[in-house]
Design an enzyme around this catalytic site. Structure first.
Site, PDB file in Angstrom:
ATOM      1  N   GLY A  95      -5.229  -9.085   2.980  1.00  0.00           N
ATOM      2  CA  GLY A  95      -5.835  -8.083   2.113  1.00  0.00           C
ATOM      3  C   GLY A  95      -5.135  -7.871   0.792  1.00  0.00           C
ATOM      4  O   GLY A  95      -5.061  -6.754   0.290  1.00  0.00           O
ATOM      5  N   THR A  96      -4.623  -8.957   0.202  1.00  0.00           N
ATOM      6  CA  THR A  96      -4.015  -8.795  -1.114  1.00  0.00           C
ATOM      7  C   THR A  96      -4.495  -9.882  -2.062  1.00  0.00           C
ATOM      8  O   THR A  96      -4.700 -11.023  -1.680  1.00  0.00           O
ATOM      9  CB  THR A  96      -2.472  -8.802  -1.052  1.00  0.00           C
ATOM     10  N   ASP A 128      -0.438   4.061   1.169  1.00  0.00           N
ATOM     11  CA  ASP A 128      -0.946   4.937   2.235  1.00  0.00           C
ATOM     12  C   ASP A 128      -0.016   4.823   3.447  1.00  0.00           C
ATOM     13  O   ASP A 128       0.900   4.013   3.457  1.00  0.00           O
ATOM     14  CB  ASP A 128      -2.409   4.567   2.601  1.00  0.00           C
ATOM     15  N   HIS A 150       5.961  -0.911  -2.794  1.00  0.00           N
ATOM     16  CA  HIS A 150       5.440  -0.196  -3.966  1.00  0.00           C
ATOM     17  C   HIS A 150       5.441   1.311  -3.743  1.00  0.00           C
ATOM     18  O   HIS A 150       4.703   2.053  -4.379  1.00  0.00           O
ATOM     19  CB  HIS A 150       4.021  -0.687  -4.302  1.00  0.00           C
ATOM     20  N   CYS A 170      15.340  15.028 -12.620  1.00  0.00           N
ATOM     21  CA  CYS A 170      16.585  15.074 -11.801  1.00  0.00           C
ATOM     22  C   CYS A 170      16.414  14.334 -10.477  1.00  0.00           C
ATOM     23  O   CYS A 170      17.322  14.249  -9.675  1.00  0.00           O
ATOM     24  CB  CYS A 170      16.976  16.536 -11.541  1.00  0.00           C
ATOM     25  N   CYS A 205      14.316  22.199 -12.902  1.00  0.00           N
ATOM     26  CA  CYS A 205      15.056  21.662 -14.077  1.00  0.00           C
ATOM     27  C   CYS A 205      14.111  21.456 -15.254  1.00  0.00           C
ATOM     28  O   CYS A 205      14.541  21.038 -16.333  1.00  0.00           O
ATOM     29  CB  CYS A 205      15.714  20.340 -13.697  1.00  0.00           C
ATOM     30  N   ASN A 246       0.835  -1.205   0.000  1.00  0.00           N
ATOM     31  CA  ASN A 246       0.000   0.000   0.000  1.00  0.00           C
ATOM     32  C   ASN A 246       0.866   1.249   0.000  1.00  0.00           C
ATOM     33  O   ASN A 246       1.972   1.252   0.543  1.00  0.00           O
ATOM     34  CB  ASN A 246      -0.918   0.001   1.230  1.00  0.00           C
ATOM     35  N   PRO A 267     -11.359 -12.295   2.645  1.00  0.00           N
ATOM     36  CA  PRO A 267     -12.707 -12.862   2.477  1.00  0.00           C
ATOM     37  C   PRO A 267     -12.844 -13.681   1.190  1.00  0.00           C
ATOM     38  O   PRO A 267     -13.746 -14.495   1.052  1.00  0.00           O
ATOM     39  CB  PRO A 267     -13.616 -11.635   2.437  1.00  0.00           C
ATOM     40  N   GLU A 268     -11.933 -13.410   0.227  1.00  0.00           N
ATOM     41  CA  GLU A 268     -12.011 -14.133  -1.056  1.00  0.00           C
ATOM     42  C   GLU A 268     -10.803 -15.039  -1.255  1.00  0.00           C
ATOM     43  O   GLU A 268      -9.747 -14.840  -0.669  1.00  0.00           O
ATOM     44  CB  GLU A 268     -12.069 -13.112  -2.215  1.00  0.00           C
TER      45      GLU A 268
HETATM   46  C1  BV8 Z   1       8.201  -4.883 -12.367  1.00  0.00           C
HETATM   47  C2  BV8 Z   1       1.627   1.290  -6.544  1.00  0.00           C
HETATM   48  C3  BV8 Z   1      10.127  -5.083 -13.704  1.00  0.00           C
HETATM   49  C4  BV8 Z   1       0.927   2.328  -7.302  1.00  0.00           C
HETATM   50  C5  BV8 Z   1       1.288  -0.891  -7.586  1.00  0.00           C
HETATM   51  C6  BV8 Z   1       3.805  -6.743 -18.447  1.00  0.00           C
HETATM   52  C7  BV8 Z   1       4.431  -5.516 -18.536  1.00  0.00           C
HETATM   53  C8  BV8 Z   1       5.105  -4.923 -17.476  1.00  0.00           C
HETATM   54  C9  BV8 Z   1       5.139  -5.590 -16.269  1.00  0.00           C
HETATM   55  C10 BV8 Z   1       4.491  -6.807 -16.175  1.00  0.00           C
HETATM   56  C11 BV8 Z   1       3.839  -7.398 -17.238  1.00  0.00           C
HETATM   57  N1  BV8 Z   1       3.310  -8.576 -16.813  1.00  0.00           N
HETATM   58  C12 BV8 Z   1       3.603  -8.761 -15.516  1.00  0.00           C
HETATM   59  C13 BV8 Z   1       4.329  -7.705 -15.131  1.00  0.00           C
HETATM   60  C14 BV8 Z   1       4.862  -7.466 -13.831  1.00  0.00           C
HETATM   61  C15 BV8 Z   1       3.903  -6.523 -13.123  1.00  0.00           C
HETATM   62  C16 BV8 Z   1       2.748  -7.371 -12.613  1.00  0.00           C
HETATM   63  O1  BV8 Z   1       2.923  -8.131 -11.699  1.00  0.00           O
HETATM   64  N2  BV8 Z   1       1.574  -7.252 -13.255  1.00  0.00           N
HETATM   65  C17 BV8 Z   1       0.447  -8.047 -12.825  1.00  0.00           C
HETATM   66  C18 BV8 Z   1      -0.817  -7.228 -12.924  1.00  0.00           C
HETATM   67  C19 BV8 Z   1       0.378  -9.298 -13.678  1.00  0.00           C
HETATM   68  N3  BV8 Z   1       4.671  -5.955 -12.050  1.00  0.00           N
HETATM   69  C20 BV8 Z   1       5.302  -4.787 -12.235  1.00  0.00           C
HETATM   70  O2  BV8 Z   1       5.214  -4.089 -13.211  1.00  0.00           O
HETATM   71  C21 BV8 Z   1       6.220  -4.416 -11.101  1.00  0.00           C
HETATM   72  N4  BV8 Z   1       7.496  -4.037 -11.642  1.00  0.00           N
HETATM   73  O3  BV8 Z   1       7.879  -6.009 -12.614  1.00  0.00           O
HETATM   74  O4  BV8 Z   1       9.329  -4.293 -12.837  1.00  0.00           O
HETATM   75  C22 BV8 Z   1      11.314  -4.262 -13.985  1.00  0.00           C
HETATM   76  C23 BV8 Z   1      12.539  -4.645 -13.431  1.00  0.00           C
HETATM   77  C24 BV8 Z   1      13.652  -3.887 -13.737  1.00  0.00           C
HETATM   78  C25 BV8 Z   1      13.544  -2.749 -14.546  1.00  0.00           C
HETATM   79  C26 BV8 Z   1      12.301  -2.359 -15.060  1.00  0.00           C
HETATM   80  C27 BV8 Z   1      11.176  -3.112 -14.783  1.00  0.00           C
HETATM   81  C28 BV8 Z   1       5.673  -3.200 -10.362  1.00  0.00           C
HETATM   82  C29 BV8 Z   1       4.384  -3.574  -9.680  1.00  0.00           C
HETATM   83  C30 BV8 Z   1       3.952  -2.434  -8.752  1.00  0.00           C
HETATM   84  C31 BV8 Z   1       2.796  -1.665  -9.358  1.00  0.00           C
HETATM   85  N5  BV8 Z   1       2.292  -0.687  -8.404  1.00  0.00           N
HETATM   86  N6  BV8 Z   1       0.905   0.022  -6.700  1.00  0.00           N
HETATM   87  C32 BV8 Z   1      -0.429   2.613  -6.720  1.00  0.00           C
HETATM   88  O5  BV8 Z   1      -0.813   2.074  -5.672  1.00  0.00           O
HETATM   89  O6  BV8 Z   1      -1.122   3.431  -7.361  1.00  0.00           O
HETATM   90  S1  BV8 Z   1       0.493  -2.367  -7.599  1.00  0.00           S
HETATM   91  C33 BV8 Z   1      -1.128  -2.285  -7.010  1.00  0.00           C
HETATM   92  O7  BV8 Z   1      -1.683  -3.570  -7.148  1.00  0.00           O
HETATM   93  C34 BV8 Z   1      -1.253  -2.055  -5.541  1.00  0.00           C
HETATM   94  O8  BV8 Z   1      -0.341  -1.188  -5.006  1.00  0.00           O
HETATM   95  C35 BV8 Z   1      -1.034  -3.395  -4.944  1.00  0.00           C
HETATM   96  O9  BV8 Z   1       0.292  -3.471  -4.572  1.00  0.00           O
HETATM   97  C36 BV8 Z   1      -1.182  -4.331  -6.077  1.00  0.00           C
HETATM   98  C37 BV8 Z   1      -2.074  -5.466  -5.737  1.00  0.00           C
HETATM   99  O10 BV8 Z   1      -3.243  -4.935  -5.290  1.00  0.00           O
HETATM  100  P1  BV8 Z   1      -3.768  -5.427  -3.837  1.00  0.00           P
HETATM  101  O11 BV8 Z   1      -3.076  -4.655  -2.808  1.00  0.00           O
HETATM  102  O12 BV8 Z   1      -3.685  -6.905  -3.757  1.00  0.00           O
HETATM  103  O13 BV8 Z   1      -5.217  -4.933  -3.920  1.00  0.00           O
HETATM  104  P2  BV8 Z   1      -6.359  -5.605  -4.765  1.00  0.00           P
HETATM  105  O14 BV8 Z   1      -7.425  -4.588  -4.951  1.00  0.00           O
HETATM  106  O15 BV8 Z   1      -5.771  -6.298  -5.936  1.00  0.00           O
HETATM  107  O16 BV8 Z   1      -6.898  -6.760  -3.794  1.00  0.00           O
HETATM  108  C38 BV8 Z   1      -7.464  -6.422  -2.568  1.00  0.00           C
HETATM  109  C39 BV8 Z   1      -7.629  -7.749  -1.837  1.00  0.00           C
HETATM  110  O17 BV8 Z   1      -8.127  -7.462  -0.542  1.00  0.00           O
HETATM  111  C40 BV8 Z   1      -8.618  -8.661  -2.509  1.00  0.00           C
HETATM  112  O18 BV8 Z   1      -8.074  -9.972  -2.553  1.00  0.00           O
HETATM  113  C41 BV8 Z   1      -9.842  -8.614  -1.597  1.00  0.00           C
HETATM  114  O19 BV8 Z   1     -10.515  -9.870  -1.530  1.00  0.00           O
HETATM  115  C42 BV8 Z   1      -9.213  -8.319  -0.269  1.00  0.00           C
HETATM  116  N7  BV8 Z   1     -10.065  -7.574   0.666  1.00  0.00           N
HETATM  117  C43 BV8 Z   1     -11.047  -6.684   0.371  1.00  0.00           C
HETATM  118  N8  BV8 Z   1     -11.583  -6.215   1.529  1.00  0.00           N
HETATM  119  C44 BV8 Z   1     -10.907  -6.824   2.545  1.00  0.00           C
HETATM  120  C45 BV8 Z   1      -9.944  -7.684   1.999  1.00  0.00           C
HETATM  121  N9  BV8 Z   1      -9.123  -8.424   2.752  1.00  0.00           N
HETATM  122  C46 BV8 Z   1      -9.250  -8.324   4.097  1.00  0.00           C
HETATM  123  N10 BV8 Z   1     -10.148  -7.522   4.703  1.00  0.00           N
HETATM  124  C47 BV8 Z   1     -10.988  -6.763   3.957  1.00  0.00           C
HETATM  125  N11 BV8 Z   1     -11.898  -5.972   4.567  1.00  0.00           N
HETATM  126 ZN    ZN Z   2      14.178  18.274 -11.607  1.00  0.00          ZN
END
Ligand code: BV8
Ligand code: ZN
Length: 237
Positions: free
Chosen positions: A177-178, A89, A104, A115, A140, A87, A204-205
């Site tokens: 929660g992920t 936040d 992240h 820069c 810059c 997260n 929950p899922e």
């Molecule tokens: C990387 C920050 C390599 C920003 C986030 C094609 C092209 C490029 C990359 C890729 C590609 N294919 C795959 C990739 C890799 C890609 C990736 O994994 N893609 C996925 C979609 C397949 N990863 C990347 O690009 C990463 N970088 O690979 O770099 C590289 C190396 C060297 C040089 C250059 C490049 C970067 C990934 C980071 C992206 N940024 N966030 C922002 O927040 O705005 S990711 C974003 O999704 C979130 O931050 C979070 O981290 C992530 C997952 O989300 P969740 O947190 O799990 O949330 P979500 O809504 O999905 O799920 C919520 C869950 O909670 C659910 O399961 C639900 O049931 C549950 N829930 C709901 N309520 C509750 C609960 N649980 C408990 N209690 C409740 N009440």
């Molecule tokens: Zn700058």
């Protein structure tokens, strides 16, 4: 005893922060979170990406930690706790957790995309969601961006290394929660499973981790976490 918590958007859901995939609030309902949180999105329309982050920054400042964040912080009275969070936040810190690793990035720091100098001016508030806001410019000429990791960007080295250490040295990993689909972060609980460390999933899922977790609690974070440490002997036997 060392407990490592790996958290995602679901732990902040009950604070009122929409999870990454169910952002259905009006203007943003049609937004693809993958596109607008990507370096490609920033290159092509920085004004829309900046507006999206300003709105989320505003929203994160208007919510409070919930019982789940507070439970994780309270575990520090019984164990050494590391929080590895996806997260952006600051709710874990505001609840009192003292070791938080943001794999992240964070929406509370900003820097120049050219820069990389840290942006220290006041970030404008945005009480209502606008579709487009021009990001501030650095001296810059570069654009000011949030310190978050976008899709297609590498994770911060130090936070990643500390997170790997926190997982491999843990006696217990609690994954809460992920959706466990974003890599390389989603590989951290898998590392714990491979290490033979007990992994408890709270969601929950069902997720791709559910089959390999030692235990899955189909509960919300705020209902499962407060009593979890006390339930460990019965849960893990
Ligand atoms: C990387 C920050 C390599 C920003 C986030 C094609 C092209 C490029 C990359 C890729 C590609 N294919 C795959 C990739 C890799 C890609 C990736 O994994 N893609 C996925 C979609 C397949 N990863 C990347 O690009 C990463 N970088 O690979 O770099 C590289 C190396 C060297 C040089 C250059 C490049 C970067 C990934 C980071 C992206 N940024 N966030 C922002 O927040 O705005 S990711 C974003 O999704 C979130 O931050 C979070 O981290 C992530 C997952 O989300 P969740 O947190 O799990 O949330 P979500 O809504 O999905 O799920 C919520 C869950 O909670 C659910 O399961 C639900 O049931 C549950 N829930 C709901 N309520 C509750 C609960 N649980 C408990 N209690 C409740 N009440
Ligand atoms: Zn700058």
């Amino acid at each position: 005893m060392q407990v490592t918590v790996f958290s995602g958007a679901g732990i902040s859901a009950e604070s009122g922060v929409p999870t990454f995939r169910d952002v259905e609030t009006g203007l943003w309902a049609h937004v693809d979170p993958y596109e607008i949180s990507s370096s490609h999105g920033w290159q092509t329309h920085p004004d829309r990406v900046w507006a999206w982050y300003l709105w989320r920054h505003h929203m994160m400042r208007t919510v409070d930690p919930n019982d789940a964040h507070r439970a994780v912080a309270a575990w520090e009275d019984y164990a050494q706790v590391h929080v590895v969070t996806q997260n952006v936040d600051n709710l874990h810190e505001r609840a009192g957790s003292s070791r938080v690793h943001h794999v992240h990035g964070s929406l509370f720091e900003f820097h120049c995309d050219r820069c990389r100098s840290v942006y220290t001016d006041e970030v404008p508030d945005m009480p209502e969601a606008l579709e487009s806001v021009d990001p501030p410019r650095c001296r810059c000429g570069g654009l000011i961006r949030p310190d978050v990791v976008w899709f297609g960007e590498p994770l911060p080295d130090e936070a990643w290394q500390r997170s790997v250490d926190a997982v491999v040295n843990a006696d217990l990993v609690v994954v809460v929660g992920t959706s466990s689909v974003v890599y390389p972060a989603a590989g951290l609980p898998e590392l714990a499973v491979a290490h033979g460390t007990p992994v408890i999933e709270v969601n929950p899922e069902r997720t791709p981790l559910s089959d390999s977790a030692t235990l899955t609690l189909r509960e919300t974070a705020s209902s499962a976490l407060p009593g979890l440490l006390q339930r460990l002997p019965a849960l893990l036997g």
